[in-house]
Scaffold this active site. Structure first.
Site, mmCIF file in Angstrom:
data_model
loop_
_atom_site.group_PDB
_atom_site.id
_atom_site.type_symbol
_atom_site.label_atom_id
_atom_site.label_comp_id
_atom_site.label_asym_id
_atom_site.label_seq_id
_atom_site.Cartn_x
_atom_site.Cartn_y
_atom_site.Cartn_z
ATOM 1 N N SER A 1 0.832 -1.202 0.000
ATOM 2 C CA SER A 1 0.000 0.000 0.000
ATOM 3 C C SER A 1 0.867 1.253 0.000
ATOM 4 O O SER A 1 0.357 2.350 -0.200
ATOM 5 C CB SER A 1 -0.900 0.004 1.235
ATOM 6 O OG SER A 1 -0.108 -0.039 2.406
ATOM 7 N N LYS B 1 -6.656 -14.920 8.840
ATOM 8 C CA LYS B 1 -7.503 -14.892 10.026
ATOM 9 C C LYS B 1 -7.130 -13.673 10.857
ATOM 10 O O LYS B 1 -6.026 -13.145 10.669
ATOM 11 C CB LYS B 1 -7.391 -16.168 10.856
ATOM 12 C CG LYS B 1 -6.020 -16.772 11.082
ATOM 13 C CD LYS B 1 -4.899 -15.958 11.631
ATOM 14 C CE LYS B 1 -4.995 -15.425 12.999
ATOM 15 N NZ LYS B 1 -3.777 -14.672 13.425
ATOM 16 N N HIS C 1 -9.212 -6.342 6.782
ATOM 17 C CA HIS C 1 -9.653 -7.498 5.984
ATOM 18 C C HIS C 1 -10.969 -7.243 5.242
ATOM 19 O O HIS C 1 -11.128 -7.653 4.096
ATOM 20 C CB HIS C 1 -9.805 -8.735 6.882
ATOM 21 C CG HIS C 1 -8.494 -9.254 7.388
ATOM 22 N ND1 HIS C 1 -8.393 -10.333 8.235
ATOM 23 C CD2 HIS C 1 -7.221 -8.850 7.160
ATOM 24 C CE1 HIS C 1 -7.116 -10.566 8.513
ATOM 25 N NE2 HIS C 1 -6.391 -9.678 7.878
HETATM 26 N N1 LIG Z 1 -1.462 -17.700 9.867
HETATM 27 C C1 LIG Z 1 -0.597 -17.283 10.780
HETATM 28 O O1 LIG Z 1 0.100 -18.062 11.409
HETATM 29 C C2 LIG Z 1 -0.440 -15.825 11.012
HETATM 30 C C3 LIG Z 1 0.698 -15.336 11.646
HETATM 31 C C4 LIG Z 1 0.837 -13.967 11.788
HETATM 32 C C5 LIG Z 1 -0.166 -13.123 11.354
HETATM 33 N N2 LIG Z 1 -1.283 -13.632 10.770
HETATM 34 C C6 LIG Z 1 -2.359 -12.745 10.292
HETATM 35 O O2 LIG Z 1 -1.874 -12.034 9.159
HETATM 36 C C7 LIG Z 1 -2.348 -10.692 9.170
HETATM 37 C C8 LIG Z 1 -1.151 -9.750 9.088
HETATM 38 O O3 LIG Z 1 -0.276 -10.007 10.171
HETATM 39 P P1 LIG Z 1 1.308 -9.731 10.068
HETATM 40 O O4 LIG Z 1 1.908 -10.312 11.279
HETATM 41 O O5 LIG Z 1 1.812 -10.130 8.758
HETATM 42 O O6 LIG Z 1 1.322 -8.135 10.188
HETATM 43 P P2 LIG Z 1 2.460 -7.155 9.718
HETATM 44 O O7 LIG Z 1 3.780 -7.814 9.707
HETATM 45 O O8 LIG Z 1 2.275 -5.913 10.518
HETATM 46 O O9 LIG Z 1 2.086 -6.847 8.197
HETATM 47 C C9 LIG Z 1 0.861 -6.262 7.835
HETATM 48 C C10 LIG Z 1 1.036 -5.606 6.479
HETATM 49 O O10 LIG Z 1 -0.204 -4.998 6.147
HETATM 50 C C11 LIG Z 1 0.010 -3.804 5.385
HETATM 51 N N3 LIG Z 1 -0.700 -2.674 5.960
HETATM 52 C C12 LIG Z 1 -1.533 -1.857 5.279
HETATM 53 N N4 LIG Z 1 -2.002 -0.903 6.060
HETATM 54 C C13 LIG Z 1 -1.429 -1.081 7.280
HETATM 55 C C14 LIG Z 1 -1.526 -0.364 8.500
HETATM 56 N N5 LIG Z 1 -2.298 0.718 8.652
HETATM 57 N N6 LIG Z 1 -0.800 -0.811 9.540
HETATM 58 C C15 LIG Z 1 -0.036 -1.911 9.423
HETATM 59 N N7 LIG Z 1 0.065 -2.625 8.280
HETATM 60 C C16 LIG Z 1 -0.612 -2.198 7.214
HETATM 61 C C17 LIG Z 1 1.507 -3.550 5.371
HETATM 62 O O11 LIG Z 1 1.988 -3.975 4.094
HETATM 63 P P3 LIG Z 1 2.225 -2.923 2.905
HETATM 64 O O12 LIG Z 1 2.972 -1.767 3.504
HETATM 65 O O13 LIG Z 1 3.030 -3.673 1.960
HETATM 66 O O14 LIG Z 1 0.893 -2.525 2.365
HETATM 67 C C18 LIG Z 1 2.049 -4.471 6.444
HETATM 68 O O15 LIG Z 1 3.328 -4.921 6.140
HETATM 69 C C19 LIG Z 1 -3.200 -10.568 10.422
HETATM 70 O O16 LIG Z 1 -4.537 -10.790 10.075
HETATM 71 C C20 LIG Z 1 -2.721 -11.683 11.323
HETATM 72 O O17 LIG Z 1 -3.701 -12.184 12.205
HETATM 73 C C21 LIG Z 1 -1.430 -14.963 10.571
#
Ligand SMILES: NC(=O)c1ccc[n+]([C@@H]2O[C@H](COP(=O)([O-])OP(=O)(O)OC[C@H]3O[C@@H](n4cnc5c(N)ncnc54)[C@H](OP(=O)(O)O)[C@@H]3O)[C@@H](O)[C@H]2O)c1
Length: 393
Positions: free
Chosen positions: A48, A112, A94
């Site tokens: 984004s 999730k 989401h």
């Molecule tokens: N399945 C699993 O084991 C697992 C593990 C961890 C997390 N998750 C899930 O995956 C999702 C993301 O978690 P994550 O740990 O990957 O989070 P993260 O590292 O913070 O990444 C989220 C990404 O979302 C985008 N984003 C867009 N607007 C944002 C905002 N206002 N604040 C923060 N990020 C924003 C950013 O990417 P850009 O800058 O590229 O747009 C950011 O890098 C959540 O729903 C979480 O529950 C699942």
């Protein structure tokens, strides 16, 4: 005669932690896990913020040179070469991000928790069904061979009729012994604006185990939504840091306790001393290893077993050609590919009505505990001319 493998073309929406883990799995050779009927292609990634971030991501995961890098989610969902969008933003995003993809005619695998509220989940499901598009909540645990085996064991009556399930997913990652905080207040783990909190982030895995055993394997006509009593403790940001939910399925005479915490750990030793899930039946108990989202073993303790414990270990196959990578996220990608190949718009492993039923439990628990997320992330309004939470609005 060998049948040709079906290739699903992926667009990755966001470039954070889980996007990287999932995409690395997507890039492993399906043959390394003995899958030959489907394959995956990384077509494009979007950040984004700016295209460079997406481009850096593609390099970091050693993606194909021809993969496209976009600096907006809108460009990604409008790429005609993409079949399915993997939504990997915080929970707060989401609903809007999935609507964006569905309105562009794309199938969706959404991380999730599916949404912040059950109303939002219902709206997403309605939209996907209206548009005849595949939608699935990315609860990877459901698709792991260990989960499948445990569901089969319970359904086959291996431990007799089940009357109770305990499921916990807890990591002591909020504060150190010195009280030092590991999460900044702005982090998605605790920030209300990003739908932070233990239940939406972790607790849904405890609930998925309860539902797999006490709901999913019931015949369709016998499925019943549970009664819910919950208590939670709040962090100073207002999100829940520890939550306990009691679920009662009255028709089946079954009870469950689902717990999650960011203040203490399921297994402080991290050495498999404490199970994450206990499934208790009349003839014995199945214990599923920690962590609940990707257990590496289960054990069966039988009432007439004289103290013998049968332990079965599972670990995700790895791809040696990609540095021995393989975490077990790929099973859900394979399921999405098979559904889309077969013209199915939902998975029978993680059905949409079950995602909604779980979100209803989450709603009830958060409401009983007094956690209130801001209106702009709980709304069910979607304006195709002005989608929110794309990073550009
Ligand atoms: N399945 C699993 O084991 C697992 C593990 C961890 C997390 N998750 C899930 O995956 C999702 C993301 O978690 P994550 O740990 O990957 O989070 P993260 O590292 O913070 O990444 C989220 C990404 O979302 C985008 N984003 C867009 N607007 C944002 C905002 N206002 N604040 C923060 N990020 C924003 C950013 O990417 P850009 O800058 O590229 O747009 C950011 O890098 C959540 O729903 C979480 O529950 C699942």
């Amino acid at each position: 005669m060998a049948t040709e493998s079906f290739t699903l073309r992926w667009g990755i929406l966001a470039t954070g932690f889980i996007a990287e883990m999932f995409t690395r799995d997507l890039l492993t050779n399906t043959a390394s896990r003995e899958v030959t009927d489907v394959t995956h292609k990384l077509v494009a990634v979007a950040s984004s913020k700016e295209a460079q971030k997406a481009s850096d991501f593609i390099k970091k995961v050693d993606g194909p040179a021809e993969a496209k890098a976009y600096g907006s989610y809108a460009e990604l969902v409008n790429d005609p070469d993409v079949d399915i969008i993997y939504v990997a933003t915080p929970h707060s995003h989401h609903f809007q991000n999935t609507m964006l993809a569905l309105h562009a005619g794309k199938h969706v695998l959404c991380e999730k928790a599916l949404t912040v509220t059950a109303d939002q989940a219902r709206r997403l499901v309605e939209t996907a069904r209206e548009k005849n598009l595949f939608l699935m909540e990315a609860v990877w645990t459901r698709h792991q061979p260990l989960s499948k085996k445990v569901r089969e064991l319970v359904a086959a009556g291996e431990i007799g009729p089940v009357s109770r399930v305990f499921a916990d997913i807890s990591f002591n990652n909020l504060a150190g012994e010195d009280g030092k905080l590991y999460h900044a207040d702005s982090s998605r783990s605790v920030n209300l604006d990003l739908a932070g909190g233990a239940l939406l982030d972790l607790g849904v895995y405890a609930l998925t185990w309860v539902f797999q055993v006490l709901y999913h394997i019931q015949p369709e006509a016998d499925k019943e939504k549970p009664e819910v009593v919950a208590a939670l403790n709040k962090y100073h940001t207002g999100s829940d840091d520890s939550t306990a939910i009691i679920l009662r399925f009255p028709k089946h005479n079954t009870l469950a306790v689902a717990t999650t915490s960011m203040r203490t750990a399921t297994d402080p030793s991290d050495k498999g001393l404490v199970p994450a899930v206990r499934i208790q039946g009349a003839k014995g108990e199945i214990q599923v290893g920690n962590p609940a989202f990707r257990p590496d073993d289960y054990r069966i303790i039988r009432k007439d077993g004289g103290g013998e414990v049968e332990t079965v270990k599972y670990s995700p196959p790895v791809d040696d050609a990609r540095g021995g990578w393989g975490q077990g996220f790929y099973w859900q990608a394979d399921e999405a590919a098979r559904c889309i190949r077969d013209g199915k718009i939902e998975s029978s492993v993680m059905p949409l009505d079950e995602s909604i039923a779980i979100m209803e439990v989450v709603d009830a628990a958060l409401q009983q505990g007094g956690v209130a997320y801001p209106d702009h992330i709980t709304s069910t309004e979607y304006d195709p001319q002005n989608p929110l939470n794309t990073g550009k609005a």
